[in-house]
Scaffold this motif. Structure first.
Motif, PDB file in Angstrom:
ATOM      1  N   GLY A 276       0.818  -1.204   0.000  1.00 38.42           N
ATOM      2  CA  GLY A 276       0.000   0.000   0.000  1.00 38.42           C
ATOM      3  C   GLY A 276       0.853   1.256   0.000  1.00 38.42           C
ATOM      4  O   GLY A 276       2.072   1.215  -0.215  1.00 38.42           O
ATOM      5  N   PHE A 277       0.220   2.371   0.219  1.00 40.57           N
ATOM      6  CA  PHE A 277       0.903   3.654   0.160  1.00 40.57           C
ATOM      7  C   PHE A 277       1.524   4.011   1.509  1.00 40.57           C
ATOM      8  O   PHE A 277       0.995   3.688   2.566  1.00 40.57           O
ATOM      9  N   TYR A 278       2.649   4.746   1.387  1.00 40.26           N
ATOM     10  CA  TYR A 278       3.370   5.193   2.587  1.00 40.26           C
ATOM     11  C   TYR A 278       3.295   6.710   2.649  1.00 40.26           C
ATOM     12  O   TYR A 278       3.423   7.403   1.627  1.00 40.26           O
ATOM     13  N   GLY A 279       3.112   7.269   3.807  1.00 42.25           N
ATOM     14  CA  GLY A 279       3.106   8.711   4.011  1.00 42.25           C
ATOM     15  C   GLY A 279       3.817   9.083   5.292  1.00 42.25           C
ATOM     16  O   GLY A 279       3.764   8.346   6.284  1.00 42.25           O
ATOM     17  N   GLY A 280       4.522  10.221   5.268  1.00 44.53           N
ATOM     18  CA  GLY A 280       5.240  10.669   6.457  1.00 44.53           C
ATOM     19  C   GLY A 280       5.142  12.175   6.610  1.00 44.53           C
ATOM     20  O   GLY A 280       4.945  12.915   5.627  1.00 44.53           O
ATOM     21  N   LEU A 281       5.303  12.639   7.823  1.00 41.30           N
ATOM     22  CA  LEU A 281       5.201  14.076   8.118  1.00 41.30           C
ATOM     23  C   LEU A 281       6.174  14.398   9.244  1.00 41.30           C
ATOM     24  O   LEU A 281       6.165  13.740  10.279  1.00 41.30           O
ATOM     25  N   SER A 282       7.033  15.396   9.010  1.00 43.81           N
ATOM     26  CA  SER A 282       7.976  15.787  10.068  1.00 43.81           C
ATOM     27  C   SER A 282       7.282  16.712  11.056  1.00 43.81           C
ATOM     28  O   SER A 282       6.297  17.386  10.734  1.00 43.81           O
ATOM     29  N   ILE A 283       7.810  16.731  12.260  1.00 39.40           N
ATOM     30  CA  ILE A 283       7.291  17.630  13.303  1.00 39.40           C
ATOM     31  C   ILE A 283       8.322  18.735  13.492  1.00 39.40           C
ATOM     32  O   ILE A 283       9.419  18.500  14.005  1.00 39.40           O
ATOM     33  N   PRO A 284       8.037  19.948  13.055  1.00 44.48           N
ATOM     34  CA  PRO A 284       9.032  21.039  13.059  1.00 44.48           C
ATOM     35  C   PRO A 284       9.261  21.630  14.449  1.00 44.48           C
ATOM     36  O   PRO A 284       8.746  22.702  14.786  1.00 44.48           O
ATOM     37  N   LEU A 285      10.036  20.933  15.244  1.00 46.20           N
ATOM     38  CA  LEU A 285      10.307  21.411  16.603  1.00 46.20           C
ATOM     39  C   LEU A 285      11.660  22.097  16.724  1.00 46.20           C
ATOM     40  O   LEU A 285      11.780  23.125  17.397  1.00 46.20           O
ATOM     41  N   TRP A 286      12.713  21.532  16.102  1.00 48.96           N
ATOM     42  CA  TRP A 286      14.067  22.012  16.391  1.00 48.96           C
ATOM     43  C   TRP A 286      14.751  22.698  15.205  1.00 48.96           C
ATOM     44  O   TRP A 286      15.463  23.684  15.398  1.00 48.96           O
ATOM     45  N   ASN A 287      14.566  22.187  14.008  1.00 51.23           N
ATOM     46  CA  ASN A 287      15.384  22.619  12.876  1.00 51.23           C
ATOM     47  C   ASN A 287      15.211  24.103  12.530  1.00 51.23           C
ATOM     48  O   ASN A 287      16.169  24.766  12.123  1.00 51.23           O
ATOM     49  N   SER A 288      14.013  24.634  12.688  1.00 52.42           N
ATOM     50  CA  SER A 288      13.754  26.019  12.275  1.00 52.42           C
ATOM     51  C   SER A 288      13.805  27.017  13.428  1.00 52.42           C
ATOM     52  O   SER A 288      13.470  28.193  13.249  1.00 52.42           O
ATOM     53  N   LYS A 289      14.225  26.544  14.585  1.00 57.47           N
ATOM     54  CA  LYS A 289      14.224  27.413  15.753  1.00 57.47           C
ATOM     55  C   LYS A 289      15.136  28.627  15.536  1.00 57.47           C
ATOM     56  O   LYS A 289      16.297  28.490  15.154  1.00 57.47           O
ATOM     57  N   ASN A 290      14.613  29.827  15.725  1.00 55.55           N
ATOM     58  CA  ASN A 290      15.322  31.114  15.652  1.00 55.55           C
ATOM     59  C   ASN A 290      15.717  31.532  14.224  1.00 55.55           C
ATOM     60  O   ASN A 290      16.268  32.614  14.041  1.00 55.55           O
ATOM     61  N   LYS A 291      15.461  30.715  13.204  1.00 56.12           N
ATOM     62  CA  LYS A 291      15.860  31.080  11.845  1.00 56.12           C
ATOM     63  C   LYS A 291      15.030  32.237  11.293  1.00 56.12           C
ATOM     64  O   LYS A 291      15.546  33.076  10.552  1.00 56.12           O
ATOM     65  N   VAL A 292      13.751  32.279  11.635  1.00 59.57           N
ATOM     66  CA  VAL A 292      12.913  33.398  11.186  1.00 59.57           C
ATOM     67  C   VAL A 292      13.369  34.684  11.850  1.00 59.57           C
ATOM     68  O   VAL A 292      13.480  35.733  11.199  1.00 59.57           O
ATOM     69  N   LYS A 293      13.668  34.602  13.151  1.00 61.61           N
ATOM     70  CA  LYS A 293      14.161  35.793  13.863  1.00 61.61           C
ATOM     71  C   LYS A 293      15.481  36.276  13.268  1.00 61.61           C
ATOM     72  O   LYS A 293      15.706  37.483  13.116  1.00 61.61           O
ATOM     73  N   SER A 294      16.352  35.325  12.943  1.00 63.01           N
ATOM     74  CA  SER A 294      17.641  35.691  12.344  1.00 63.01           C
ATOM     75  C   SER A 294      17.440  36.377  10.996  1.00 63.01           C
ATOM     76  O   SER A 294      18.102  37.387  10.701  1.00 63.01           O
ATOM     77  N   ALA A 295      16.543  35.851  10.171  1.00 62.38           N
ATOM     78  CA  ALA A 295      16.275  36.449   8.858  1.00 62.38           C
ATOM     79  C   ALA A 295      15.690  37.848   8.997  1.00 62.38           C
ATOM     80  O   ALA A 295      16.030  38.757   8.226  1.00 62.38           O
ATOM     81  N   LYS A 296      14.805  38.032   9.982  1.00 63.29           N
ATOM     82  CA  LYS A 296      14.226  39.364  10.202  1.00 63.29           C
ATOM     83  C   LYS A 296      15.290  40.357  10.652  1.00 63.29           C
ATOM     84  O   LYS A 296      15.308  41.514  10.210  1.00 63.29           O
ATOM     85  N   ALA A 297      16.177  39.910  11.522  1.00 65.08           N
ATOM     86  CA  ALA A 297      17.253  40.792  11.994  1.00 65.08           C
ATOM     87  C   ALA A 297      18.172  41.191  10.834  1.00 65.08           C
ATOM     88  O   ALA A 297      18.617  42.345  10.733  1.00 65.08           O
ATOM     89  N   ASP A 298      18.450  40.226   9.945  1.00 63.45           N
ATOM     90  CA  ASP A 298      19.289  40.528   8.779  1.00 63.45           C
ATOM     91  C   ASP A 298      18.595  41.518   7.856  1.00 63.45           C
ATOM     92  O   ASP A 298      19.242  42.424   7.303  1.00 63.45           O
ATOM     93  N   TYR A 299      17.290  41.399   7.700  1.00 63.67           N
ATOM     94  CA  TYR A 299      16.536  42.335   6.850  1.00 63.67           C
ATOM     95  C   TYR A 299      16.596  43.750   7.420  1.00 63.67           C
ATOM     96  O   TYR A 299      16.806  44.722   6.678  1.00 63.67           O
ATOM     97  N   GLU A 300      16.447  43.891   8.726  1.00 66.64           N
ATOM     98  CA  GLU A 300      16.534  45.213   9.346  1.00 66.64           C
ATOM     99  C   GLU A 300      17.928  45.812   9.154  1.00 66.64           C
ATOM    100  O   GLU A 300      18.073  47.017   8.901  1.00 66.64           O
ATOM    101  N   TYR A 301      18.934  44.944   9.264  1.00 68.99           N
ATOM    102  CA  TYR A 301      20.311  45.424   9.034  1.00 68.99           C
ATOM    103  C   TYR A 301      20.487  45.910   7.599  1.00 68.99           C
ATOM    104  O   TYR A 301      21.087  46.960   7.363  1.00 68.99           O
ATOM    105  N   GLN A 302      19.987  45.129   6.628  1.00 71.00           N
ATOM    106  CA  GLN A 302      20.146  45.494   5.224  1.00 71.00           C
ATOM    107  C   GLN A 302      19.440  46.805   4.900  1.00 71.00           C
ATOM    108  O   GLN A 302      19.939  47.617   4.120  1.00 71.00           O
TER     109      GLN A 302
END
Length: 394
Positions: A276-302
């Motif tokens: 049959g078919f297989y399906g999977g879904l990651s749980i975004p707990l750790w990998n993206s932590k603080n990356k949005v904040k970092s990108a926003k800070a870089d945008y303000e700097y630019q």
């Protein structure tokens, strides 16, 4: 006061003596652009970076795994399992990253445009220096000829014992000095031609002579600055970098969404199996932590960096324009004062008629020659400053 500069040929402006060419200045700069080794290398670098950026948005490779378990006590036979799956990020991530890659590609293009502009400005400046070396050589060659005439005359007078050895030696030294000046200019011309050859990818620049161009008026500093804002890659690069940093914020927000996987799975033993078919879904707990904040800070700097560097570049541009205006004004004053003097010719004629001693003639001559040399130097400096002001037109 109206400010006069020289006529433009493909963005290159020259005073009364500029370029008349089998190849005009635009063609020479185009040739250098095509042959310049640094620009060729930079184009290859940009191509590699663009391909690398595109590859970062590819799907990961599909995965195939399987089991065959023949060992153990069982009544049903060997157990087999295999699975093929494809994992991928949330679909909106690919669209967001594609836009980011497009902006990074524009960044690379503006970076190349900036490098190209620097190379062509250097080439234009070297060509300007070559023109003035040629003009200076023509002047000094004429002076050398006059110096030989004076020396020959004093030699004749010395032979007739009408002047002393001191006057003869001074005339000879003056003539030797003029010979040295011409030789020195020839050496400088060869150095400049060597620089042009290097800029032209090792190909010599030829088909190059002097001509006359008519003067035109220069634009105001604000008009030139607005043109620079619209066309200069250094300023365009700041805006593109700022826009790319904002897109990076959007990308990081999308990457917070879960990754997914889809596939096909088979499990079974002899006489009994399941698939049959297989399906999977990651749980975004750790990998993206603080990356949005970092990108926003870089945008303000630019954003802040764009404002700071734009203001700094405007200040530098104004300084260059002010130096250009001052130098042009002084050049025009010199030109107006000396236009109808014909001082060297009159002095030489008076000396040949015996109205001046050699020392009186030489002292007066040096005064006018220094003024003439200074006027030529100011004309060259005006053109070099003007080349900087019109850098965005290259």
């Amino acid at each position: 006061m109206k400010k006069y500069i020289v006529s433009a040929i493909c963005g290159c402006l020259f005073f009364v003596n500029g370029f008349s060419q089998d190849k005009n200045i635009g063609e020479l700069l185009n040739e250098i652009e095509q042959n310049n080794t640094e620009l060729k290398g930079y184009q290859s670098f940009i191509e590699s970076q663009q391909l690398e950026n595109k590859s970062a948005n590819n799907l990961p490779d599909p995965q195939l795994s399987g089991y065959n378990l023949p060992f153990g006590d069982n009544a049903t036979g060997n157990y087999s399992e295999y699975e093929i799956s494809q994992s991928f990020e949330f679909p909106t991530v690919y669209g967001s990253r594609s836009k980011w890659n497009d902006l990074k590609s524009i960044q690379l293009q503006t970076s190349y445009a900036k490098k190209r502009q620097e190379v062509l400005l250097e080439a234009k400046s070297v060509l300007i220096k070559l023109v003035f070396l040629q003009k200076q050589k023509a002047i000094e060659t004429k002076r050398r000829t006059q110096g030989k005439q004076v020396f020959d005359q004093i030699q004749e007078l010395y032979d007739k014992e009408q002047v002393g050895i001191l006057d003869l030696n001074k005339a000879k030294i003056a003539w030797i000095h003029e010979q040295f000046v011409v030789q020195q200019i020839d050496s400088e011309i060869q150095i400049v031609l060597s620089k042009l050859k290097t800029l032209n990818g090792g190909n010599a620049i030829d088909s190059f002579t002097a001509s006359i161009d008519l003067p035109i008026e220069v634009a105001t500093v604000e008009t030139l600055w607005q043109e620079k804002l619209a066309n200069d890659p250094s300023l365009q690069s700041l805006k593109v970098t700022e826009t790319a940093s904002l897109q990076k914020v959007k990308l990081e927000k999308n990457k917070v969404l879960p990754n997914m996987a889809l596939g096909y799975n088979y499990q079974g033993v002899s006489g009994s199996n399941f698939s049959g078919f297989y399906g999977g879904l990651s749980i975004p707990l750790w990998n993206s932590k603080n990356k949005v904040k970092s990108a926003k800070a870089d945008y303000e700097y630019q954003k802040s960096n764009t404002q700071v560097i734009t203001a700094l570049l405007y200040t530098q541009f104004q300084e260059t324009y002010n130096r250009y205006e001052l130098m042009l004004e002084k050049y025009n004053e010199y030109q107006t004062t000396m236009a109808n003097l014909n001082s060297e010719q009159l002095l030489f004629k008076a000396y040949m008629l015996g109205e001046f001693s050699f020392m009186d003639y030489y002292v007066e001559l040096q005064f006018y020659r220094n003024a003439s040399d200074r006027m030529l130097q100011m004309e060259k400096e005006v053109q070099l400053l003007q080349a900087q002001l019109l850098k965005h037109t290259l």
